[in-house]
Design an enzyme around this catalytic site. Structure first.
Site, PDB file in Angstrom:
ATOM      1  N   THR A  55       0.863  -1.183   0.000  1.00  0.00           N
ATOM      2  CA  THR A  55       0.000   0.000   0.000  1.00  0.00           C
ATOM      3  C   THR A  55       0.899   1.233   0.000  1.00  0.00           C
ATOM      4  O   THR A  55       1.290   1.713  -1.052  1.00  0.00           O
ATOM      5  CB  THR A  55      -0.990  -0.007   1.184  1.00  0.00           C
ATOM      6  N   LYS A  96       4.211  -6.955   4.071  1.00  0.00           N
ATOM      7  CA  LYS A  96       3.920  -5.573   3.710  1.00  0.00           C
ATOM      8  C   LYS A  96       3.592  -4.814   4.978  1.00  0.00           C
ATOM      9  O   LYS A  96       3.081  -5.370   5.959  1.00  0.00           O
ATOM     10  CB  LYS A  96       2.773  -5.453   2.701  1.00  0.00           C
ATOM     11  N   THR A 101      -0.766  -1.242   8.988  1.00  0.00           N
ATOM     12  CA  THR A 101      -1.497  -2.439   8.501  1.00  0.00           C
ATOM     13  C   THR A 101      -0.408  -3.409   8.056  1.00  0.00           C
ATOM     14  O   THR A 101       0.408  -3.044   7.235  1.00  0.00           O
ATOM     15  CB  THR A 101      -2.376  -2.004   7.335  1.00  0.00           C
ATOM     16  N   GLU A 153       6.560   4.765   7.210  1.00  0.00           N
ATOM     17  CA  GLU A 153       6.103   5.949   6.489  1.00  0.00           C
ATOM     18  C   GLU A 153       6.886   7.187   6.923  1.00  0.00           C
ATOM     19  O   GLU A 153       6.872   7.583   8.086  1.00  0.00           O
ATOM     20  CB  GLU A 153       4.607   6.153   6.730  1.00  0.00           C
ATOM     21  N   ASN A 158      -0.070  10.327   5.788  1.00  0.00           N
ATOM     22  CA  ASN A 158      -1.314   9.931   6.429  1.00  0.00           C
ATOM     23  C   ASN A 158      -2.408  10.960   6.304  1.00  0.00           C
ATOM     24  O   ASN A 158      -3.602  10.637   6.371  1.00  0.00           O
ATOM     25  CB  ASN A 158      -1.048   9.577   7.885  1.00  0.00           C
ATOM     26  N   THR A 213      -6.795  10.017  -0.421  1.00  0.00           N
ATOM     27  CA  THR A 213      -7.006  10.804  -1.637  1.00  0.00           C
ATOM     28  C   THR A 213      -6.210  10.231  -2.798  1.00  0.00           C
ATOM     29  O   THR A 213      -5.366   9.386  -2.621  1.00  0.00           O
ATOM     30  CB  THR A 213      -6.578  12.266  -1.421  1.00  0.00           C
TER      31      THR A 213
END
Length: 391
Positions: A140, A166, A177, A263, A386, A391
């Protein structure tokens, strides 16, 4: 890898232009061991797969990215069951032999028309795909596919273990996740496989954090089909010990890749607490430091602010005696006896924090308890990623 086939297709589940629907298939009946999220809010595929994997066997795994199918009510359950049923039918399997996993946005219904169109091509391409294709399809916000391999031997017969994972955000697995799937052609006793895998998960995925969040969809599993035809690996044997060590090593490597791909991360940090009253206390203290927003932002800013670290240890709930605590950045003593080591330490500690990877060691000097947790810093990009995720 003997006895396994893989495929991945673009089903445009979230948006076109990427692989997002994948299949792992064992040509032989196989053992399975699985660990799932401890979040009390659980996605439909977690609920279904948890029940199916209880019997310890499976032949296939269907997985998608782009949609978590979590908090989707009865319709989400019906849709997950339909996806599994259609895939199982195309493979000639009973529904119960196929597990399901999903990752992506929470609270949105599956685009079933896209799933229905994607399943037959997915099955048709089983002879042409690779495990790396599957690793790519489950990404993702990941920036790279995560795949590891280990080789072992039992009774003179070689076997392989391959694993993918992942995860980059919503990471603090409590089994983030996070998905991880392992396949091995080793013949392994089912009960031993379950215990060895749970232990390996606890020492790897349960020892990482990016942002302290535990997903609704966390799923980690291993499928062993015995295609290597080795003598069955059992617990309490040298072969069992070797298999257990390989599992742990492979999962820990994947876990570290997740943190390194956190991230917005610019730092990879090992938080090691030793000298704790118990191992549980050590892990409690390490997680408090690893999840502290003040600590993580200091890492990003390369600020040798050891005070934030000792504060996190103090509120963690672990047994602590302030005057005993020693804190090191790599080999640099930042505080001893709970007191700042001085300006030279500040300068040396800052140089340590300028590295992309470093270790923080906290010695509580209360006992023999020890634990390590792996974490990242918290950067501007974490907020940007985040803020724009849907979007």
């Amino acid at each position: 890898m003997k006895g396994f086939r893989f495929s991945a297709v673009e089903a445009a589940i979230k948006k076109p232009g990427r692989l997002d629907l994948a299949l792992i298939f064992s040509d032989l009946p196989a053992k399975v061991a699985a660990v799932y999220t401890t979040n009390k809010v659980q996605a439909a595929p977690v609920i279904i797969s948890r029940e199916r994997s209880e019997n310890g066997s499976c032949r296939a795994l269907l997985v998608n990215s782009g949609n978590a199918n979590a908090c989707t009510g009865e319709q989400g359950m019906l849709d997950a069951l339909e996806c599994g049923r259609k895939t199982a039918e195309a493979l000639g399997l009973p529904d119960e032999e196929l597990l399901i996993a999903s990752t992506g946005v929470i609270g949105q219904q599956l685009p079933m028309d896209r799933f229905r169109k994607g399943i037959q091509p997915l099955v048709d391409q089983l002879d042409h795909g690779t495990l790396e294709d599957v690793a790519t399809a489950i990404m993702t916000t990941d920036t790279f596919a995560k795949i590891e391999r280990r080789e072992g031997e039992a009774g003179g017969t070689p076997y392989s273990i391959w694993g993918i994972a992942k995860g980059a955000g919503m990471i603090q697995p409590n089994m983030a996740t996070m998905l991880s799937f392992l396949v091995t052609d080793a013949a392994v006793d089912g009960a031993f496989l379950k215990s060895a895998f749970a232990e390996a998960v606890d020492g790897s995925y349960n020892a990482i954090t990016v942002d302290g969040d535990t997903s609704t969809n966390d799923t980690a599993l291993v499928i062993a089909n015995g295609a290597a035809a080795n003598p069955v690996i059992k617990g309490g044997t040298p072969e069992g010990d070797a298999f257990r060590a390989l599992l742990h090593d492979l999962l820990l490597s994947l876990a570290k890749l997740i943190v390194k791909d956190g991230e917005g991360a610019t730092k990879f940090v090992e938080i090691r607490v030793k000298g704790a009253a118990t191992n549980a206390d050590a892990k409690t203290a390490a997680l408090a430091v690893a999840n502290s927003l003040l600590v993580k932002t200091a890492f990003f800013g390369q600020d040798a602010n050891w005070g934030r670290i000792i504060a996190a240890v103090g509120y963690s709930g672990a047994s602590v005696e302030q005057q005993q605590v020693e804190i090191r950045f790599d080999d640099v003593v930042m505080a001893s006896g709970g007191i700042f080591a001085g300006g030279d330490a500040e300068a040396a500690g800052t140089r340590v924090l300028q590295q992309k990877e470093f270790k923080v060691t906290i010695d509580l000097k209360l006992g023999s308890g020890e634990a390590a947790v792996y974490t990242s810093d918290l950067s501007y990009d974490y907020v940007r990623i985040n803020a724009d995720y849907r979007t």
